[in-house]
Design an enzyme around this catalytic site. Structure first.
Site, PDB file in Angstrom:
ATOM      1  N   SER A 145       0.824  -1.196   0.000  1.00 29.54           N
ATOM      2  CA  SER A 145       0.000   0.000   0.000  1.00 29.54           C
ATOM      3  C   SER A 145       0.870   1.262   0.000  1.00 29.54           C
ATOM      4  CB  SER A 145      -0.963  -0.047   1.195  1.00 29.54           C
ATOM      5  OG  SER A 145      -1.969   0.924   1.072  1.00 29.54           O
ATOM      6  N   ASP A 302     -10.229  -3.518  -5.114  1.00 28.30           N
ATOM      7  CA  ASP A 302      -9.306  -2.546  -4.555  1.00 28.30           C
ATOM      8  C   ASP A 302      -9.231  -1.337  -5.486  1.00 28.30           C
ATOM      9  OD1 ASP A 302      -7.214  -1.156  -3.376  1.00 28.30           O
ATOM     10  OD2 ASP A 302      -5.690  -2.666  -3.780  1.00 28.30           O
ATOM     11  N   HIS A 332      -8.116  -4.938  -0.736  1.00 27.80           N
ATOM     12  CA  HIS A 332      -6.964  -4.152  -0.307  1.00 27.80           C
ATOM     13  C   HIS A 332      -6.620  -4.444   1.163  1.00 27.80           C
ATOM     14  CE1 HIS A 332      -4.072  -0.878  -0.518  1.00 27.80           C
ATOM     15  NE2 HIS A 332      -4.428  -0.594   0.716  1.00 27.80           N
TER      16      HIS A 332
END
Length: 362
Positions: A145, A302, A332
Site C-alpha cells: 500500500s 481494490d 486491499h
C-alpha cells in the site's frame, strides 16, 4: 457537509486503526527461530528480523520492508506487521529490515520518503551488510500500500545514485498506491465504496500526506487537478493513460474522466501531486528502465488495482522483467490479515504467493 465528511473519515480511520494496529507496540521479543532487534539506521528506527545462522551458509538473502497504512497508520512493531516480517524471515531464511518511518500528522511528504530512503541506503552500505551477514547481490526492497509507494520511490532514487555500491536485486510491491493523477481509473470507479479503502478515504490519505486541505477532496475526485487546461499535467498524461496500459479485463466498460477545464491552482498549491517521489507512476521511461526485476500484487476489489497494473505495464514496456500477480477474490490490505481474529484465507493466499515469488527470485 464538511463536518459529515470529517466524521465519516474519522470513523473509518478508527476502525482501520483497530484492524491493523494494537494499542501498544510489541517489544522486540526474539524466539528460537528468529532474532528480533530494534536499531537506528541513519536516524531512522528499524526492526531487524534475523533467522539463525546455518552451518552450510555464510551469507543470507535480505528484504527491506516498508509497511502500509496510508502514510498515517500502523508500525513495524505492531502485531500484524511483526508477524508478517517474522514469517518472511523464517520462510526465506532472510534478514528482514522493517522500516519505522515517521507518520502523518507528525510529518508529511517528503519526510516519509526521506526516512525510507535514508534507512535503506544505510543498510546497503557494505559494512552494515557484513554486520548482518547479508549477501549484497541478493537484496529486495518491498512494501504494501503506502509502503509500496515508498518502496517504488526509493527504488527509483537508488537506481539514479551512481555512487551506490550495492543496489536491490528485486522490488516487490503489494497493492501499491502509485498515483494521484486520476481518481477515476476503472478500479477507482468499480470499487469507490469498497470497505477497507473507499475512494474518498484514499483521496484524504493523499491530502494528508501532501499537507493539503480536505476542501480540495471534490476537486481531486473529479480530476480537476489534471484537466486539459492544467499545463503542468499535460506532459504526464501519456504515462497514466489507462486506456492503453490496462488489459480489457481491467478496463471493462468504464470511460475516462478527463475534464476540459479545471484548476491549475490546485497543482500550484500542492506540487507534490506531480512529484515523482510521491507519485512513482509519473517517472519517465529512462528511470523505469533502470528498475530491477519487479513483482506487483494486485487485488480485484481494490481502488488501487489499476495503479499496480499500470506500473507493471510501463515497467514491462521499459524492458524490466515483471510479474503481475492478480487476485480476483481479494481486497486491499488482505495480506496482513492472517492472525486471529482477522485470519482471512485471502491473506494467507496472497502472502504465500508473494513469499513464493521472493523465494524463487531472490
Amino acid at each position: 457537509c464538511h463536518l459529515i465528511h470529517y466524521l465519516r473519515l474519522s470513523h473509518h480511520l478508527i476502525v482501520l486503526n483497530y484492524l491493523i494496529c494494537t494499542f501498544d507496540k510489541l517489544k522486540s521479543v526474539s524466539s528460537e527461530d528468529v532474532k528480533i532487534t530494534d536499531a537506528v539506521f541513519d536516524g531512522v528506527e528499524v526492526r531487524v528480523f534475523e533467522p539463525p545462522a546455518k552451518a552450510d551458509e555464510s551469507l543470507k538473502r535480505s528484504v527491506v520492508y516498508i509497511h502500509g497504512g496510508g502514510w498515517a497508520l500502523a508500525s513495524a512493531r505492531t502485531s500484524l506487521y511483526n508477524n508478517l516480517c517474522r514469517i518472511m524471515a523464517e520462510s526465506l531464511n532472510a534478514v528482514v529490515v522493517s522500516v519505522e518511518y515517521r507518520l502523518v500528522p507528525e510529518v508529511c511528504f517528503p519526510e516519509q520518503y526521506h526516512d525510507a530512503l535514508r534507512a535503506t541506503k544505510h543498510f546497503l552500505q557494505p559494512d552494515v551488510l557484513a554486520e548482518y551477514s547479508v549477501d549484497p547481490s541478493r537484496i529486495a526492497i518491498s512494501g504494501d500500500s503506502a509502503g509500496g509507494n515508498l518502496a517504488a520511490a526509493v527504488c527509483q532514487q537508488l537506481s539514479k545514485d551512481e555512487d551506490l555500491p550495492v543496489r536491490p536485486k528485486l522490488q516487490a510491491l503489494i497493492y501499491p498506491v502509485l498515483q494521484a493523477f486520476d481518481f477515476n481509473t476503472p478500479s477507482y470507479q468499480q470499487n469507490m465504496n469498497m470497505p477497507v479503502l473507499p475512494r474518498y478515504v484514499m483521496i484524504n490519505y493523499w491530502i494528508d500526506y501532501i499537507n493539503g486541505n480536505y476542501e480540495l477532496a471534490h476537486e481531486l475526485l473529479v480530476n480537476n487537478h489534471t484537466a486539459l487546461n492544467v499545463g503542468r499535467a499535460l506532459s504526464f498524461r501519456a504515462r497514466l493513460n489507462w486506456t492503453s496500459l490496462l488489459p480489457p479485463s481491467f478496463k471493462k466498460n468504464y470511460k475516462p474522466v478527463v475534464q476540459s477545464t479545471g484548476s491549475e491552482a490546485i497543482v500550484e498549491r500542492l506540487p507534490a501531486l506531480l512529484d515523482v517521489r510521491a507519485v512513482p507512476l509519473l517517472a519517465d521511461d529512462a528511470t523505469l528502465a533502470r528498475q530491477p526485476r519487479t513483482y506487483v500484487l494486485t487485488c480485484e476489489n481494490d481502488v488501487l488495482r489499476d495503479d499496480g497494473a499500470m506500473y507493471a505495464a510501463r515497467l514491462e514496456r521499459a524492458g524490466v522483467p515483471v510479474t503481475l500477480d492478480h487476485f480476483l477474490d481479494c481486497f486491499h490490505g488482505c495480506m496482513i490479515f492472517t492472525v486471529w481474529p482477522t485470519d482471512f484465507s485471502a491473506g494467507v493466499q496472497t502472502r504465500n504467493s508473494y513469499i513464493k515469488w521472493l523465494d524463487e527470485n531472490l
